[in-house]
Scaffold this motif. Structure first.
Motif, PDB file in Angstrom:
ATOM      1  N   PRO A   1       0.832  -1.204   0.000  1.00  0.00           N
ATOM      2  CA  PRO A   1       0.000   0.000   0.000  1.00  0.00           C
ATOM      3  C   PRO A   1       0.868   1.256   0.000  1.00  0.00           C
ATOM      4  O   PRO A   1       1.958   1.272   0.574  1.00  0.00           O
ATOM      5  N   PHE A   2       0.406   2.297  -0.621  1.00  0.00           N
ATOM      6  CA  PHE A   2       1.088   3.599  -0.742  1.00  0.00           C
ATOM      7  C   PHE A   2       2.482   3.428  -1.348  1.00  0.00           C
ATOM      8  O   PHE A   2       3.437   4.035  -0.929  1.00  0.00           O
TER       9      PHE A   2
ATOM     10  N   GLY B   1      -4.513   8.192  -7.770  1.00  0.00           N
ATOM     11  CA  GLY B   1      -3.340   7.327  -7.703  1.00  0.00           C
ATOM     12  C   GLY B   1      -3.366   6.414  -6.489  1.00  0.00           C
ATOM     13  O   GLY B   1      -2.547   5.514  -6.374  1.00  0.00           O
ATOM     14  N   TYR B   2      -4.292   6.669  -5.580  1.00  0.00           N
ATOM     15  CA  TYR B   2      -4.400   5.788  -4.421  1.00  0.00           C
ATOM     16  C   TYR B   2      -5.715   5.011  -4.450  1.00  0.00           C
ATOM     17  O   TYR B   2      -6.333   4.757  -3.418  1.00  0.00           O
ATOM     18  N   GLY B   3      -6.134   4.649  -5.647  1.00  0.00           N
ATOM     19  CA  GLY B   3      -7.432   4.002  -5.826  1.00  0.00           C
ATOM     20  C   GLY B   3      -7.651   2.797  -4.934  1.00  0.00           C
ATOM     21  O   GLY B   3      -8.667   2.697  -4.259  1.00  0.00           O
ATOM     22  N   LEU B   4      -6.671   1.891  -4.926  1.00  0.00           N
ATOM     23  CA  LEU B   4      -6.859   0.660  -4.174  1.00  0.00           C
ATOM     24  C   LEU B   4      -6.901   0.925  -2.667  1.00  0.00           C
ATOM     25  O   LEU B   4      -7.703   0.346  -1.948  1.00  0.00           O
ATOM     26  N   GLU B   5      -6.045   1.845  -2.223  1.00  0.00           N
ATOM     27  CA  GLU B   5      -6.041   2.198  -0.795  1.00  0.00           C
ATOM     28  C   GLU B   5      -7.399   2.780  -0.387  1.00  0.00           C
ATOM     29  O   GLU B   5      -7.964   2.439   0.648  1.00  0.00           O
ATOM     30  N   VAL B   6      -7.909   3.667  -1.247  1.00  0.00           N
ATOM     31  CA  VAL B   6      -9.192   4.301  -0.958  1.00  0.00           C
ATOM     32  C   VAL B   6     -10.312   3.262  -0.954  1.00  0.00           C
ATOM     33  O   VAL B   6     -11.220   3.299  -0.132  1.00  0.00           O
ATOM     34  N   TRP B   7     -10.229   2.301  -1.872  1.00  0.00           N
ATOM     35  CA  TRP B   7     -11.216   1.225  -1.897  1.00  0.00           C
ATOM     36  C   TRP B   7     -11.187   0.409  -0.601  1.00  0.00           C
ATOM     37  O   TRP B   7     -12.224   0.042  -0.071  1.00  0.00           O
TER      38      TRP B   7
ATOM     39  N   PHE C   1      -8.931   5.204 -16.103  1.00  0.00           N
ATOM     40  CA  PHE C   1      -8.919   4.229 -15.008  1.00  0.00           C
ATOM     41  C   PHE C   1      -8.810   4.897 -13.637  1.00  0.00           C
ATOM     42  O   PHE C   1      -9.364   4.431 -12.665  1.00  0.00           O
ATOM     43  N   GLY C   2      -8.058   6.010 -13.589  1.00  0.00           N
ATOM     44  CA  GLY C   2      -7.823   6.682 -12.324  1.00  0.00           C
ATOM     45  C   GLY C   2      -9.094   7.180 -11.658  1.00  0.00           C
ATOM     46  O   GLY C   2      -9.138   7.368 -10.455  1.00  0.00           O
ATOM     47  N   PHE C   3     -10.135   7.396 -12.471  1.00  0.00           N
ATOM     48  CA  PHE C   3     -11.377   7.940 -11.906  1.00  0.00           C
ATOM     49  C   PHE C   3     -12.317   6.860 -11.382  1.00  0.00           C
ATOM     50  O   PHE C   3     -13.377   7.162 -10.828  1.00  0.00           O
ATOM     51  N   LEU C   4     -11.931   5.588 -11.574  1.00  0.00           N
ATOM     52  CA  LEU C   4     -12.851   4.509 -11.193  1.00  0.00           C
ATOM     53  C   LEU C   4     -13.107   4.478  -9.688  1.00  0.00           C
ATOM     54  O   LEU C   4     -14.258   4.380  -9.257  1.00  0.00           O
TER      55      LEU C   4
END
Lengths: 214, 101
Positions: free
Chosen positions: A54-55, A186-192, A141-144
């Motif tokens: 992460p990060f 850029g932190y999509g997965l972390e935010v998810w 993709f970044g906006f997903l």
């Protein structure tokens, strides 16, 4: 007549009837906890698959993904399996715990109330889903991650009128998180992980604590 | 005290079933007979007779229509019914306050 025997008992009965007849109150907090756990496991699998932490310096997931062939799977197979795993786990857990609570409460699981709840949840959710397909199609993709969170939050706020009111606050949290992540792409997965994992677990536990602990 | 009891009586809602029907109707638009019956756990006859009283008091409106080939009866609370329900609840609350105080 009967109702004069104890006015406060009568009032309690009225309150319960008004709530039971207008809101689907059998939604279990444990459903949220299970959904959150599956989301976190799913995200962990992505990190392992991509050999990332992460990060990890804002590396782009989809650039990493294209080159990965871990576990003999290309990234499309892996992501589809991972999404299916999360969805099946979350939905099965949700149905299981909600059915159990409905039985305890003497409420039906499939009636006008639960149908109304689902319709109000799915209109914003399906809109968001199709919107995301559009973003995907155009390569944004970044906006997903921000988009999924914002639409999920709006769906919860909308559905909260037909179930436990607390869901509304969870919705607000998801919307705020989604909007914030829109400005820190850029932190999509972390935010998810925070939105679908941690928030679900916290909220599910709170609801369980508040309504179901006996 | 007498005044409160008089209000409770005058609303014609001094009955568990009728008060139950009103509780469901004030928070829902157009409720089907079947749903009322299931929510309140009553028999057809019992529910129908109390609905008749509420209709006579003009507390509820009735709509009969066909859904496919099946007749369907739905009920809605009127403005008069809503006021009566609120008066009844206020009287009940006043009664509780008197007992506590």
């Amino acid at each position: 007549m009967e109702s004069r025997k104890n006015p406060s008992e009568t009032l309690d009965e009225i309150r319960s009837l008004m709530e039971r007849s207008s809101r689907f109150i059998s939604l279990s907090g444990l459903s949220g906890v299970v959904a959150g756990l599956f989301a976190i496991i799913g995200a962990t699998l992505v990190y392992i698959y991509l050999d990332m932490t992460p990060f990890d310096g804002k590396r782009l997931y989809y650039v990493e993904a294209i080159h990965s062939t871990k576990w003999g799977m290309n990234y499309i197979t892996f992501f589809l399996l991972d999404v299916a795993f999360i969805l099946i786990g979350a939905i099965t857990g949700g149905i299981f715990f909600t059915t159990r609570k409905a039985k305890q409460k003497g409420q039906k699981i499939w009636d006008a109330l639960s149908q109304r709840l689902l319709i109000n949840l799915f209109v914003p959710l399906a809109t968001g889903g199709i919107f995301c397909l559009g973003l995907f199609y155009h390569g944004f993709f970044g906006f997903l991650a921000p988009t999924t969170l914002v639409f999920y939050g709006l769906a919860l706020v909308n559905a909260s009128k037909y179930t436990l009111n607390d869901i509304r606050n969870l919705g607000y949290c998801e919307i705020i998180l989604g909007l914030l992540s829109l400005f820190f792409l850029g932190y999509g997965l972390e935010v998810w992980v925070v939105g679908f994992g941690i928030l679900h677990i916290i909220y599910g536990s709170l609801m369980y604590w508040k309504y179901e602990r006996t | 005290m007498k005044k409160i009891l008089a209000i409770l009586e005058s609303t014609k809602l001094d009955n568990r079933v009728r008060l139950g029907i009103m509780s469901v109707l004030v928070v829902n638009d157009w409720v089907e007979f079947k749903r009322l019956k299931e929510t309140l756990e009553l028999s057809d006859g019992n529910l129908a007779s109390h609905l008749k009283v509420l209709e006579r008091e003009k507390y509820i409106e009735i709509k009969k229509q066909f859904v496919g080939r099946k007749p369907q009866t739905t009920y809605q609370v009127t403005a008069l019914g809503r006021t009566a329900f609120e008066n009844h609840l206020n009287a009940l609350e006043a009664l509780i306050k008197r007992k506590d105080g």
